[in-house]
Write a protein that holds these residues in place. Structure first.
Motif, PDB file in Angstrom:
ATOM      1  N   GLY A 125     -53.889  -1.898   7.175  1.00  0.00           N
ATOM      2  CA  GLY A 125     -52.870  -1.177   6.419  1.00  0.00           C
ATOM      3  C   GLY A 125     -53.464  -0.105   5.542  1.00  0.00           C
ATOM      4  N   LEU A 126     -54.810   0.046   5.601  1.00  0.00           N
ATOM      5  CA  LEU A 126     -55.535   1.080   4.852  1.00  0.00           C
ATOM      6  C   LEU A 126     -55.255   1.021   3.348  1.00  0.00           C
ATOM      7  N   GLY A 127     -54.986  -0.185   2.867  1.00  0.00           N
ATOM      8  CA  GLY A 127     -54.742  -0.352   1.443  1.00  0.00           C
ATOM      9  C   GLY A 127     -53.367   0.078   0.989  1.00  0.00           C
ATOM     10  N   LYS A 128     -52.569   0.618   1.899  1.00  0.00           N
ATOM     11  CA  LYS A 128     -51.236   1.098   1.550  1.00  0.00           C
ATOM     12  C   LYS A 128     -50.161   0.084   1.899  1.00  0.00           C
ATOM     13  N   LYS A 129     -50.433  -0.722   2.936  1.00  0.00           N
ATOM     14  CA  LYS A 129     -49.488  -1.753   3.338  1.00  0.00           C
ATOM     15  C   LYS A 129     -50.267  -2.950   3.881  1.00  0.00           C
ATOM     16  N   GLU A 130     -49.565  -3.996   4.178  1.00  0.00           N
ATOM     17  CA  GLU A 130     -50.208  -5.244   4.584  1.00  0.00           C
ATOM     18  C   GLU A 130     -50.844  -5.114   5.965  1.00  0.00           C
ATOM     19  N   ASP A 131     -52.037  -5.706   6.115  1.00  0.00           N
ATOM     20  CA  ASP A 131     -52.692  -5.730   7.414  1.00  0.00           C
ATOM     21  C   ASP A 131     -51.889  -6.615   8.384  1.00  0.00           C
ATOM     22  N   LYS A 132     -51.928  -6.251   9.680  1.00  0.00           N
ATOM     23  CA  LYS A 132     -51.196  -7.013  10.702  1.00  0.00           C
ATOM     24  C   LYS A 132     -52.183  -7.740  11.617  1.00  0.00           C
ATOM     25  N   LEU A 133     -52.028  -9.038  11.717  1.00  0.00           N
ATOM     26  CA  LEU A 133     -52.917  -9.856  12.542  1.00  0.00           C
ATOM     27  C   LEU A 133     -52.787  -9.501  14.017  1.00  0.00           C
ATOM     28  N   ILE A 134     -53.931  -9.341  14.682  1.00  0.00           N
ATOM     29  CA  ILE A 134     -53.966  -9.256  16.143  1.00  0.00           C
ATOM     30  C   ILE A 134     -54.461 -10.595  16.687  1.00  0.00           C
ATOM     31  N   TYR A 135     -55.599 -11.063  16.169  1.00  0.00           N
ATOM     32  CA  TYR A 135     -56.008 -12.440  16.464  1.00  0.00           C
ATOM     33  C   TYR A 135     -57.001 -12.923  15.413  1.00  0.00           C
ATOM     34  N   GLU A 136     -57.041 -14.219  15.241  1.00  0.00           N
ATOM     35  CA  GLU A 136     -58.012 -14.864  14.365  1.00  0.00           C
ATOM     36  C   GLU A 136     -58.559 -16.082  15.094  1.00  0.00           C
ATOM     37  N   ARG A 137     -59.841 -16.122  15.216  1.00  0.00           N
ATOM     38  CA  ARG A 137     -60.505 -17.202  15.951  1.00  0.00           C
ATOM     39  C   ARG A 137     -61.364 -18.005  14.980  1.00  0.00           C
ATOM     40  N   LYS A 138     -61.258 -19.340  15.064  1.00  0.00           N
ATOM     41  CA  LYS A 138     -62.030 -20.235  14.219  1.00  0.00           C
ATOM     42  C   LYS A 138     -62.787 -21.229  15.092  1.00  0.00           C
ATOM     43  N   THR A 139     -64.030 -21.522  14.681  1.00  0.00           N
ATOM     44  CA  THR A 139     -64.820 -22.534  15.382  1.00  0.00           C
ATOM     45  C   THR A 139     -65.341 -23.540  14.368  1.00  0.00           C
ATOM     46  N   VAL A 140     -64.998 -24.792  14.568  1.00  0.00           N
ATOM     47  CA  VAL A 140     -65.494 -25.888  13.750  1.00  0.00           C
ATOM     48  C   VAL A 140     -66.147 -26.893  14.684  1.00  0.00           C
ATOM     49  N   GLY A 141     -67.467 -27.080  14.527  1.00  0.00           N
ATOM     50  CA  GLY A 141     -68.190 -27.913  15.488  1.00  0.00           C
ATOM     51  C   GLY A 141     -68.185 -27.243  16.839  1.00  0.00           C
ATOM     52  N   GLU A 142     -67.682 -27.948  17.845  1.00  0.00           N
ATOM     53  CA  GLU A 142     -67.587 -27.374  19.188  1.00  0.00           C
ATOM     54  C   GLU A 142     -66.169 -26.941  19.525  1.00  0.00           C
ATOM     55  N   LYS A 143     -65.241 -27.105  18.593  1.00  0.00           N
ATOM     56  CA  LYS A 143     -63.829 -26.809  18.858  1.00  0.00           C
ATOM     57  C   LYS A 143     -63.461 -25.424  18.340  1.00  0.00           C
ATOM     58  N   THR A 144     -62.881 -24.633  19.220  1.00  0.00           N
ATOM     59  CA  THR A 144     -62.463 -23.280  18.870  1.00  0.00           C
ATOM     60  C   THR A 144     -60.953 -23.150  19.003  1.00  0.00           C
ATOM     61  N   THR A 145     -60.335 -22.517  18.016  1.00  0.00           N
ATOM     62  CA  THR A 145     -58.905 -22.230  18.053  1.00  0.00           C
ATOM     63  C   THR A 145     -58.692 -20.736  17.844  1.00  0.00           C
ATOM     64  N   ILE A 146     -57.613 -20.227  18.411  1.00  0.00           N
ATOM     65  CA  ILE A 146     -57.272 -18.813  18.244  1.00  0.00           C
ATOM     66  C   ILE A 146     -55.799 -18.693  17.898  1.00  0.00           C
ATOM     67  N   LYS A 147     -55.526 -17.910  16.866  1.00  0.00           N
ATOM     68  CA  LYS A 147     -54.150 -17.592  16.500  1.00  0.00           C
ATOM     69  C   LYS A 147     -53.930 -16.107  16.759  1.00  0.00           C
ATOM     70  N   PHE A 148     -52.893 -15.793  17.546  1.00  0.00           N
ATOM     71  CA  PHE A 148     -52.590 -14.408  17.882  1.00  0.00           C
ATOM     72  C   PHE A 148     -51.388 -13.903  17.084  1.00  0.00           C
ATOM     73  N   LEU A 149     -51.090 -12.628  17.214  1.00  0.00           N
ATOM     74  CA  LEU A 149     -49.905 -12.060  16.612  1.00  0.00           C
ATOM     75  C   LEU A 149     -48.658 -12.774  17.111  1.00  0.00           C
ATOM     76  N   ASP A 150     -47.608 -12.755  16.338  1.00  0.00           N
ATOM     77  CA  ASP A 150     -46.416 -13.555  16.641  1.00  0.00           C
ATOM     78  C   ASP A 150     -45.833 -13.257  18.012  1.00  0.00           C
ATOM     79  N   ASP A 151     -45.789 -11.965  18.410  1.00  0.00           N
ATOM     80  CA  ASP A 151     -45.205 -11.619  19.712  1.00  0.00           C
ATOM     81  C   ASP A 151     -45.961 -12.284  20.851  1.00  0.00           C
ATOM     82  N   PHE A 152     -47.270 -12.357  20.724  1.00  0.00           N
ATOM     83  CA  PHE A 152     -48.095 -13.029  21.739  1.00  0.00           C
ATOM     84  C   PHE A 152     -47.807 -14.520  21.730  1.00  0.00           C
ATOM     85  N   GLU A 153     -47.778 -15.130  20.550  1.00  0.00           N
ATOM     86  CA  GLU A 153     -47.578 -16.580  20.440  1.00  0.00           C
ATOM     87  C   GLU A 153     -46.198 -17.008  20.942  1.00  0.00           C
ATOM     88  N   ASN A 154     -45.208 -16.120  20.856  1.00  0.00           N
ATOM     89  CA  ASN A 154     -43.848 -16.468  21.270  1.00  0.00           C
ATOM     90  C   ASN A 154     -43.563 -16.141  22.733  1.00  0.00           C
TER      91      ASN A 154
END
Length: 463
Positions: A125-154
């Protein structure tokens, strides 16, 4: 365009530090140095100064490793070898904000124990507006999860793709940016843009980097040849023209070793562009290319003139400075004519101060440039406010903890007419070597007879 680059716990960087190309609103000089992308301004030029060992090259090295991490899809280094040595933190952070195809993007990675614990991509958002998620990936141990933007998830089909990716392709020690950029999914178009920025837009030149296929470009691209000749001739170093010598591969290498020739011919034939490059011991390039059913070897030649006579010289007959200037020709043409980001470490290496100033001045004063040039240097002759805005001049300096700090000349609020070169050399802005008083060493008073007796008594071998 590069907006900002943040780094934490890597090489000489301990606490999080940030380099940015966002203009200081207070400054009114060199307004044409600001690019405007949908109302957001970015500087086209940045120089980074610092004493030897201050960490300015580590900034470039970290960016190079970041690019390699993304494009090669694996961690290209052992974390323990790159962590800041005077801290206890295990995690390392690399984050960058940039614009690709008029889309502002933020991409960040957190590395921990040879794994990617966090990876995220947002439309900024370049500091002017809120950033929009495209994806967020997390790895804990050997397990990986990914959260995508809402349109993708739906989307049902996208969910199937997500399950397949997590089950078969995603690995804890590999980023997913390239993987996702290769997916044909309408919700991931911005992922392709992000990957293209790393793979195509961002170009990093180290002190040992060499341009590719320069002789071939000189031979086949008339526009490029004219630009290269005009640039090199403008330096008044005796160059009249540039050319490429072509020889049949068998004529060039001889017929003594048929097996090696056959291997080279096959390698050319199997290459996608029917072209490969080889390097001489000095590092000069030989281009092997198939044209009109013949494989040629192309080498770059430099024509010099003297007393109405002229002759062509090989690169190994040229000075290191001339060769280095030739190395920069493709980069400067691209950074002027396209929206590339060129990051150069030790820009002035082997080049005379007046020549490097002329080279940078050409880019600085050209109102038609489209790309960004960012470089590290020791060359104080470039500290000229007619060429640089104050927010385009950066300094790297070690703090009391041995960690690299980054700050801009604009932090000092200097007048636009002040001689910043003189101030820099006098230590006004820091970021220069601390030199002890050499007179205190009293070299001329040293009794070398005592040294000889000491060496003899201790039986010290002198190499």
């Amino acid at each position: 365009m590069l907006i900002r680059f943040a780094i934490e716990n890597m090489f000489s960087f301990g606490e999080r530090k940030e380099f940015t190309t966002i203009p200081n609103k207070r400054l009114k000089t060199l307004q044409d140095h600001k690019y405007n992308v949908d109302g957001f301004e970015i500087l086209k030029l940045s120089s980074i100064y610092g004493a030897n060992g201050a960490g300015k090259s580590n900034l470039i090295k970290s960016l190079f490793q970041f690019k390699k991490l993304v494009t090669k899809e694996e961690i290209p280094f052992k974390l323990k070898d790159t962590q800041y040595k005077f801290g206890n933190q295990k995690e390392q952070t690399l984050a960058i904000e940039f614009i690709q195809g008029n889309t502002p993007l933020y991409y960040g990675i957190v590395l921990s124990e040879d794994k990617i614990s966090t990876e995220e991509l947002y439309v900024s958002g370049l500091g002017k507006k809120e950033d929009k998620l495209i994806y967020e990936r997390k790895t804990v141990g050997e397990k990986t999860t990914i959260k995508f933007l809402d349109d993708f998830e739906n989307d049902e089909k996208s969910q199937i793709l997500k399950d397949v990716l997590l089950e078969e392709f995603v690995k804890p020690n590999e980023p997913v940016l390239k993987l996702l950029s290769n997916r044909d999914n309408k919700f991931l178009k911005d992922v392709k843009k992000a990957y293209e920025w790393f793979s195509e837009t961002l170009q990093i030149i180290t002190p040992d980097s060499k341009p590719r296929a320069l002789a071939h470009k000189i031979d086949t691209d008339i526009e490029f040849k004219k630009y290269a000749e005009d640039l090199m001739c403008s330096f008044n170093i005796g160059i009249k023209s540039l050319g490429a010598e072509k020889k049949n591969i068998r004529e060039f290498f001889g017929e003594d070793n048929e097996n090696e020739l056959d291997k080279l011919i096959k390698e050319v034939e199997d290459s996608p562009k029917k072209m490969i490059g080889l390097r001489t011991r000095r590092g000069d390039e030989l281009i092997l290319v198939k044209e009109n059913d013949t494989i040629w070897v192309k080498t770059l030649k430099v024509e010099h003139s003297s007393n109405n006579n002229s002759a062509f010289f090989d690169l190994d007959e040229e000075s290191d400075g001339t060769v280095r200037l030739l190395d920069f020709v493709p980069a400067f043409k691209n950074v002027i004519s396209s929206e590339k980001v060129y990051v150069v470490d030790e820009l002035e290496r082997s080049i005379h101060p007046l020549l490097i100033k002329e080279l940078v001045k050409k880019f600085s004063l050209d109102n038609n440039t489209r790309g960004q040039l960012i470089f590290t240097t020791h060359e104080s002759n470039l500290l000229d406010q007619e060429m640089f805005r104050q927010d385009e001049i950066w300094f790297a300096e070690k703090d009391l903890n041995g960690s690299t700090d980054l700050y801009s000349l604009s932090d000092f609020k200097e007048h636009k007419t002040i001689d910043i070169r003189k101030g820099y050399l006098n230590g006004r802005y820091g970021s220069i070597p601390f030199l002890g008083n050499l007179e205190d060493l009293k070299w001329d008073e040293y009794d070398f007879n005592k040294l000889k007796k000491f060496v003899k008594r201790k039986k010290i071998g002198v190499l």
